[in-house]
Motif scaffolding. Sequence first.
Motif, PDB file in Angstrom:
ATOM      1  N   ARG A   1       0.839  -1.203   0.000  1.00 39.10           N
ATOM      2  CA  ARG A   1       0.000   0.000   0.000  1.00 39.10           C
ATOM      3  C   ARG A   1       0.876   1.256   0.000  1.00 39.10           C
ATOM      4  O   ARG A   1       0.654   2.191  -0.758  1.00 39.10           O
ATOM      5  N   GLN A   2       1.930   1.219   0.835  1.00 37.98           N
ATOM      6  CA  GLN A   2       2.848   2.376   0.908  1.00 37.98           C
ATOM      7  C   GLN A   2       3.478   2.682  -0.450  1.00 37.98           C
ATOM      8  O   GLN A   2       3.878   3.807  -0.738  1.00 37.98           O
ATOM      9  N   ARG A   3       3.592   1.660  -1.275  1.00 43.26           N
ATOM     10  CA  ARG A   3       4.229   1.852  -2.592  1.00 43.26           C
ATOM     11  C   ARG A   3       3.218   2.063  -3.712  1.00 43.26           C
ATOM     12  O   ARG A   3       3.573   2.161  -4.882  1.00 43.26           O
ATOM     13  N   GLY A   4       1.943   2.077  -3.359  1.00 42.49           N
ATOM     14  CA  GLY A   4       0.905   2.360  -4.358  1.00 42.49           C
ATOM     15  C   GLY A   4       0.631   1.193  -5.294  1.00 42.49           C
ATOM     16  O   GLY A   4       0.118   1.383  -6.403  1.00 42.49           O
ATOM     17  N   ILE A   5       0.980  -0.039  -4.863  1.00 46.26           N
ATOM     18  CA  ILE A   5       0.755  -1.220  -5.708  1.00 46.26           C
ATOM     19  C   ILE A   5       0.110  -2.343  -4.899  1.00 46.26           C
ATOM     20  O   ILE A   5       0.059  -2.277  -3.664  1.00 46.26           O
ATOM     21  N   THR A   6      -0.393  -3.339  -5.610  1.00 50.52           N
ATOM     22  CA  THR A   6      -1.020  -4.487  -4.946  1.00 50.52           C
ATOM     23  C   THR A   6      -0.190  -5.728  -5.249  1.00 50.52           C
ATOM     24  O   THR A   6       0.218  -5.938  -6.407  1.00 50.52           O
ATOM     25  N   LYS A   7       0.033  -6.525  -4.204  1.00 49.71           N
ATOM     26  CA  LYS A   7       0.838  -7.744  -4.352  1.00 49.71           C
ATOM     27  C   LYS A   7       0.360  -8.572  -5.548  1.00 49.71           C
ATOM     28  O   LYS A   7      -0.832  -8.836  -5.674  1.00 49.71           O
ATOM     29  N   GLY A   8       1.252  -8.950  -6.405  1.00 54.57           N
ATOM     30  CA  GLY A   8       0.917  -9.827  -7.530  1.00 54.57           C
ATOM     31  C   GLY A   8       0.298  -9.132  -8.723  1.00 54.57           C
ATOM     32  O   GLY A   8       0.101  -9.747  -9.771  1.00 54.57           O
ATOM     33  N   ASP A   9      -0.025  -7.846  -8.583  1.00 54.89           N
ATOM     34  CA  ASP A   9      -0.745  -7.159  -9.659  1.00 54.89           C
ATOM     35  C   ASP A   9       0.019  -5.930 -10.159  1.00 54.89           C
ATOM     36  O   ASP A   9      -0.538  -4.845 -10.261  1.00 54.89           O
ATOM     37  N   TYR A  10       1.291  -6.091 -10.382  1.00 54.75           N
ATOM     38  CA  TYR A  10       2.097  -4.979 -10.928  1.00 54.75           C
ATOM     39  C   TYR A  10       3.296  -5.602 -11.651  1.00 54.75           C
ATOM     40  O   TYR A  10       3.657  -6.756 -11.419  1.00 54.75           O
ATOM     41  N   TYR A  11       3.855  -4.819 -12.557  1.00 57.02           N
ATOM     42  CA  TYR A  11       5.139  -5.217 -13.140  1.00 57.02           C
ATOM     43  C   TYR A  11       6.230  -4.391 -12.469  1.00 57.02           C
ATOM     44  O   TYR A  11       6.034  -3.207 -12.188  1.00 57.02           O
ATOM     45  N   LEU A  12       7.361  -5.048 -12.224  1.00 52.58           N
ATOM     46  CA  LEU A  12       8.537  -4.329 -11.730  1.00 52.58           C
ATOM     47  C   LEU A  12       9.405  -3.994 -12.943  1.00 52.58           C
ATOM     48  O   LEU A  12       9.504  -4.803 -13.873  1.00 52.58           O
ATOM     49  N   MET A  13       9.981  -2.813 -12.948  1.00 53.32           N
ATOM     50  CA  MET A  13      10.798  -2.440 -14.116  1.00 53.32           C
ATOM     51  C   MET A  13      12.137  -1.831 -13.699  1.00 53.32           C
ATOM     52  O   MET A  13      12.216  -1.115 -12.703  1.00 53.32           O
ATOM     53  N   THR A  14      13.194  -2.158 -14.451  1.00 55.57           N
ATOM     54  CA  THR A  14      14.447  -1.397 -14.351  1.00 55.57           C
ATOM     55  C   THR A  14      14.904  -1.067 -15.773  1.00 55.57           C
ATOM     56  O   THR A  14      14.634  -1.827 -16.700  1.00 55.57           O
ATOM     57  N   CYS A  15      15.558   0.065 -15.931  1.00 55.86           N
ATOM     58  CA  CYS A  15      15.977   0.482 -17.272  1.00 55.86           C
ATOM     59  C   CYS A  15      17.153   1.455 -17.132  1.00 55.86           C
ATOM     60  O   CYS A  15      17.001   2.520 -16.543  1.00 55.86           O
ATOM     61  N   HIS A  16      18.318   1.047 -17.586  1.00 59.90           N
ATOM     62  CA  HIS A  16      19.470   1.931 -17.427  1.00 59.90           C
ATOM     63  C   HIS A  16      20.446   1.902 -18.583  1.00 59.90           C
ATOM     64  O   HIS A  16      21.390   2.683 -18.629  1.00 59.90           O
ATOM     65  N   ARG A  17      20.272   0.994 -19.549  1.00 61.75           N
ATOM     66  CA  ARG A  17      21.317   0.830 -20.568  1.00 61.75           C
ATOM     67  C   ARG A  17      21.439   2.041 -21.481  1.00 61.75           C
ATOM     68  O   ARG A  17      20.441   2.612 -21.905  1.00 61.75           O
ATOM     69  N   ARG A  18      22.684   2.371 -21.779  1.00 66.12           N
ATOM     70  CA  ARG A  18      22.964   3.512 -22.652  1.00 66.12           C
ATOM     71  C   ARG A  18      22.148   3.444 -23.942  1.00 66.12           C
ATOM     72  O   ARG A  18      21.567   4.419 -24.374  1.00 66.12           O
ATOM     73  N   GLU A  19      22.169   2.261 -24.591  1.00 65.67           N
ATOM     74  CA  GLU A  19      21.528   2.169 -25.910  1.00 65.67           C
ATOM     75  C   GLU A  19      20.013   2.351 -25.804  1.00 65.67           C
ATOM     76  O   GLU A  19      19.357   2.589 -26.811  1.00 65.67           O
ATOM     77  N   ASN A  20      19.469   2.274 -24.593  1.00 68.54           N
ATOM     78  CA  ASN A  20      18.040   2.519 -24.402  1.00 68.54           C
ATOM     79  C   ASN A  20      17.731   3.945 -23.963  1.00 68.54           C
ATOM     80  O   ASN A  20      16.886   4.612 -24.552  1.00 68.54           O
ATOM     81  N   VAL A  21      18.435   4.405 -22.927  1.00 63.03           N
ATOM     82  CA  VAL A  21      18.056   5.720 -22.398  1.00 63.03           C
ATOM     83  C   VAL A  21      18.710   6.888 -23.136  1.00 63.03           C
ATOM     84  O   VAL A  21      18.176   7.987 -23.139  1.00 63.03           O
ATOM     85  N   ASP A  22      19.836   6.640 -23.786  1.00 58.24           N
ATOM     86  CA  ASP A  22      20.484   7.738 -24.509  1.00 58.24           C
ATOM     87  C   ASP A  22      19.964   7.876 -25.941  1.00 58.24           C
ATOM     88  O   ASP A  22      20.362   8.781 -26.663  1.00 58.24           O
ATOM     89  N   ASN A  23      19.112   6.969 -26.348  1.00 59.16           N
ATOM     90  CA  ASN A  23      18.530   7.055 -27.691  1.00 59.16           C
ATOM     91  C   ASN A  23      17.047   7.413 -27.533  1.00 59.16           C
ATOM     92  O   ASN A  23      16.240   6.600 -27.039  1.00 59.16           O
ATOM     93  N   LEU A  24      16.723   8.628 -27.941  1.00 59.14           N
ATOM     94  CA  LEU A  24      15.387   9.157 -27.671  1.00 59.14           C
ATOM     95  C   LEU A  24      14.280   8.246 -28.212  1.00 59.14           C
ATOM     96  O   LEU A  24      13.282   7.990 -27.530  1.00 59.14           O
ATOM     97  N   ASN A  25      14.475   7.734 -29.426  1.00 59.88           N
ATOM     98  CA  ASN A  25      13.431   6.884 -30.021  1.00 59.88           C
ATOM     99  C   ASN A  25      13.251   5.590 -29.235  1.00 59.88           C
ATOM    100  O   ASN A  25      12.127   5.146 -28.996  1.00 59.88           O
ATOM    101  N   SER A  26      14.372   4.994 -28.830  1.00 57.63           N
ATOM    102  CA  SER A  26      14.284   3.748 -28.063  1.00 57.63           C
ATOM    103  C   SER A  26      13.619   4.000 -26.707  1.00 57.63           C
ATOM    104  O   SER A  26      12.777   3.228 -26.247  1.00 57.63           O
ATOM    105  N   PHE A  27      14.014   5.100 -26.072  1.00 58.90           N
ATOM    106  CA  PHE A  27      13.456   5.401 -24.758  1.00 58.90           C
ATOM    107  C   PHE A  27      11.944   5.664 -24.878  1.00 58.90           C
ATOM    108  O   PHE A  27      11.144   5.184 -24.065  1.00 58.90           O
ATOM    109  N   LYS A  28      11.559   6.381 -25.948  1.00 53.29           N
ATOM    110  CA  LYS A  28      10.127   6.637 -26.175  1.00 53.29           C
ATOM    111  C   LYS A  28       9.384   5.323 -26.380  1.00 53.29           C
ATOM    112  O   LYS A  28       8.276   5.130 -25.865  1.00 53.29           O
TER     113      LYS A  28
END
Length: 394
Positions: A199-226
């Motif tokens: 609840r503190q995190r605004g999500i419900t157990k089992g009903d959310y996706y967790l995400m991480t995203c940090h790679r240069r080729e993803n975040v430094d390329n505007l089209n890929s990031f979009k």
Amino acid sequence: MEKRRLAVILGIRPDVIRASLILNCIRADDEVDVTFIWSGQHYSDNLKDIFFRELKVAPPEIELKAGGESDTDITTAVIAKLHPVLEELRPSAAVFLGDTNTTMGCLAVAQCNIPIVHIEGCMRSYDWRMPEEKYRTVIDHLSDVIYAYLPEYKQQGIDEGLNPESIVVTGNPIVDVLEEYYYKRKSRYDEIATDEFYRQRGITKGDYYLMTCHRRENVDNLNSFKAILDLIGATDRKVYFPASYRTQKVLQETGLRCPDNVIMVDPVGYQEMLILTVDSAGVITDSGTVVEETCVLGVPSLQMRKSTERPQVYDVGSSVKFDPAEPDFYPSDVMFHKLESLRGHTWENPLGDGKSSQRISEDLLTRLKEGGFRNHRPSDYHVDTHRSYRDDGL
Ligand code: UDP
């Protein structure tokens, strides 16, 4: 008699996680002297110190503080600051892990003519756009001893002309780390993962996706990031996104916005990350370590990468691919259907048997005590060295 000394040089969050058991094991041996050196590539509490605390790793003996804005700043600082430290320590060998800017400190080690050891050697994505692929290739070809996680990685090294005698197959230490820090403490994690935690995190157990995203080729390329933001905006589920500081900075600078179903937070500690992983409906990520963890923990993942050096996670059916550079080939409804269809499936963990850290530690300690770091030059085994070394005809 003076103790034999080993230098271990690490610098980012997953290095601490992956090497935690190895470090604890080799540092516990009274007969040797291990100097843990932190490059400074990651430096904030929640990317560094929290992992020392949670994984019970004693802090580094030496901090190089080799920070910087660009990859060049960081690598040159690591080399320049490591060199005098090595000259003073004169270790029997210097150990690196992975494919980061920090591993390019191996050039300073080479300049001091000290043997180089590479953990996580011979992984290849065969994607030459990635600086990581170049770093892996450089350090493997300078190393005297390589710990490769799987036989297929060893073969990749041999195919590049590396000496098979220098490559030891060990299994992947992340399996041992999850056994030690997750499975053995599962009841504690269950206690923490209350409805209130979610609840503190605004999500419900089992009903959310967790995400991480940090790679240069993803975040430094505007089209890929979009394309990534469009993808995650297309699910009905909430997406909980502990975002690296670089990723947050790119969002600020470009004015790109996370979709409304996304809850972006600062990076979290390992305990919290593992809870969020196992209780998610799936993990969306471009991280190398996270796809291994999800594979071992039985959680489906969606990999946002064109290529991977860890194809085993696809082979066993734990992961599906999304290429952010070619989003038209990966429509979001198809992607989420694929991800959801992995749920409820089980697969064998193809990465290791839980004894990899022990194997690496024992091999390191034996070599340290018996002086066995200097192996043949990587390609000596298949070249005729006679012409270079001959002493006839003088
Ligand atoms: N991780 C974490 N907190 C976070 C994000 C990731 O503890 O907020 C952990 C994750 O479980 C994995 C490692 O950090 O063990 C992955 O780090 P990252 O994705 O930065 O590096 P990569 O594996 O791609 O080199």
